[in-house]
Design a protein around this motif. Sequence first.
Motif, PDB file in Angstrom:
ATOM      1  N   ARG A   1      51.917  32.387   0.672  1.00 47.64           N
ATOM      2  CA  ARG A   1      51.942  32.365  -0.797  1.00 47.64           C
ATOM      3  C   ARG A   1      50.952  33.335  -1.427  1.00 47.64           C
ATOM      4  NH1 ARG A   1      52.131  25.887  -1.534  1.00 47.64           N
ATOM      5  NH2 ARG A   1      54.376  25.662  -1.455  1.00 47.64           N
ATOM      6  N   TYR A   2      50.047  33.872  -0.659  1.00 48.35           N
ATOM      7  CA  TYR A   2      48.940  34.618  -1.247  1.00 48.35           C
ATOM      8  C   TYR A   2      49.394  35.794  -2.104  1.00 48.35           C
ATOM      9  CZ  TYR A   2      44.574  36.885  -2.118  1.00 48.35           C
ATOM     10  OH  TYR A   2      43.509  37.442  -2.765  1.00 48.35           O
TER      11      TYR A   2
ATOM     12  N   ALA B   1      41.429  29.298 -12.443  1.00 48.31           N
ATOM     13  CA  ALA B   1      41.487  30.606 -13.090  1.00 48.31           C
ATOM     14  C   ALA B   1      42.796  30.858 -13.829  1.00 48.31           C
ATOM     15  CB  ALA B   1      41.290  31.694 -12.035  1.00 48.31           C
ATOM     16  N   CYS B   2      43.712  29.880 -13.848  1.00 46.98           N
ATOM     17  CA  CYS B   2      45.028  30.136 -14.441  1.00 46.98           C
ATOM     18  C   CYS B   2      45.150  29.523 -15.829  1.00 46.98           C
ATOM     19  CB  CYS B   2      46.130  29.590 -13.545  1.00 46.98           C
ATOM     20  SG  CYS B   2      46.129  27.805 -13.435  1.00 46.98           S
TER      21      CYS B   2
ATOM     22  N   GLU C   1      48.348  36.118 -10.830  1.00 48.25           N
ATOM     23  CA  GLU C   1      48.212  35.141 -11.919  1.00 48.25           C
ATOM     24  C   GLU C   1      47.380  33.929 -11.554  1.00 48.25           C
ATOM     25  OE1 GLU C   1      51.849  34.282 -14.045  1.00 48.25           O
ATOM     26  OE2 GLU C   1      52.689  36.173 -13.339  1.00 48.25           O
ATOM     27  N   ARG C   2      47.191  33.676 -10.282  1.00 50.72           N
ATOM     28  CA  ARG C   2      46.368  32.586  -9.773  1.00 50.72           C
ATOM     29  C   ARG C   2      46.763  31.204 -10.285  1.00 50.72           C
ATOM     30  NH1 ARG C   2      41.024  34.982  -7.690  1.00 50.72           N
ATOM     31  NH2 ARG C   2      41.730  37.095  -7.397  1.00 50.72           N
TER      32      ARG C   2
ATOM     33  N   ASP D   1      38.930  31.939  -5.861  1.00 54.07           N
ATOM     34  CA  ASP D   1      38.914  33.177  -5.074  1.00 54.07           C
ATOM     35  C   ASP D   1      40.097  33.284  -4.106  1.00 54.07           C
ATOM     36  OD1 ASP D   1      38.298  31.400  -3.022  1.00 54.07           O
ATOM     37  OD2 ASP D   1      36.358  32.326  -2.559  1.00 54.07           O
ATOM     38  N   GLY D   2      40.938  32.261  -4.050  1.00 57.13           N
ATOM     39  CA  GLY D   2      42.121  32.300  -3.200  1.00 57.13           C
ATOM     40  C   GLY D   2      41.862  32.065  -1.725  1.00 57.13           C
ATOM     41  N   SER D   3      40.661  31.663  -1.380  1.00 59.03           N
ATOM     42  CA  SER D   3      40.302  31.496   0.029  1.00 59.03           C
ATOM     43  C   SER D   3      41.101  30.407   0.737  1.00 59.03           C
ATOM     44  CB  SER D   3      38.804  31.214   0.172  1.00 59.03           C
ATOM     45  OG  SER D   3      38.460  30.032  -0.543  1.00 59.03           O
ATOM     46  N   ASP D   4      41.724  29.510  -0.013  1.00 58.46           N
ATOM     47  CA  ASP D   4      42.495  28.431   0.609  1.00 58.46           C
ATOM     48  C   ASP D   4      43.999  28.508   0.312  1.00 58.46           C
ATOM     49  OD1 ASP D   4      42.267  27.811  -2.073  1.00 58.46           O
ATOM     50  OD2 ASP D   4      41.656  25.727  -1.757  1.00 58.46           O
TER      51      ASP D   4
END
Length: 189
Positions: free
Chosen positions: A69-70, A82-83, A76-77, A61-64
């Motif tokens: 960089r976000y 998820a990548c 594309e994660r 989920d990108g929380s960290d």
Amino acid sequence: MINPSSTALIMIDMQNGFINEASPLCVAGAKKSIPACRRALKYARKHAVSVYHIVRRYAADGSDVEPCRYDTWKDERPLSNACPEEIGPSEPAELAPLAGEAIIVKPRFSAFFQTDLHARLQRQGIDTLLLTGTTTPNCIRSTCYDALSYNYDVIVVEDATSSRNEDVQRANMEDMAFIGARIVRSVDL
């Protein structure tokens, strides 16, 4: 002179997500440093120097993800579950950990931040660190500063590290040398 029994090689973020040109987080220069990283690993393994692979993996989920960089990461994660594997968290085969080599997942730039790296090194009686990996101004430098704060003798293997360009690389090497890190080349190990 390096005492192998009290030295550890710290390889930071030499992962496909930072090396592969298809990754949005690719670091210019990281791929070029692979041969020097390989030489440093060969030296460590030949001389029974402890090896620590420090890696970055992001929550799906990108929380960290670091705020800087976000925006690059979100579509594309890379470096998360998820990548796609080709730009995922795996290392290039020539840098992959061998059995018995430690793998530590770090949540931010420094290999010491919210990890058990310092405790592991202390249990082993390690007092000298050979730093390799990417990127020099972020992960290498912050790890160097934290290591010096913990009173480790820090040796940065210059050609086994990388930055987005040569000016940034040179400036960061000068700064780390100024605060007490030794700067060497992989062929001099």
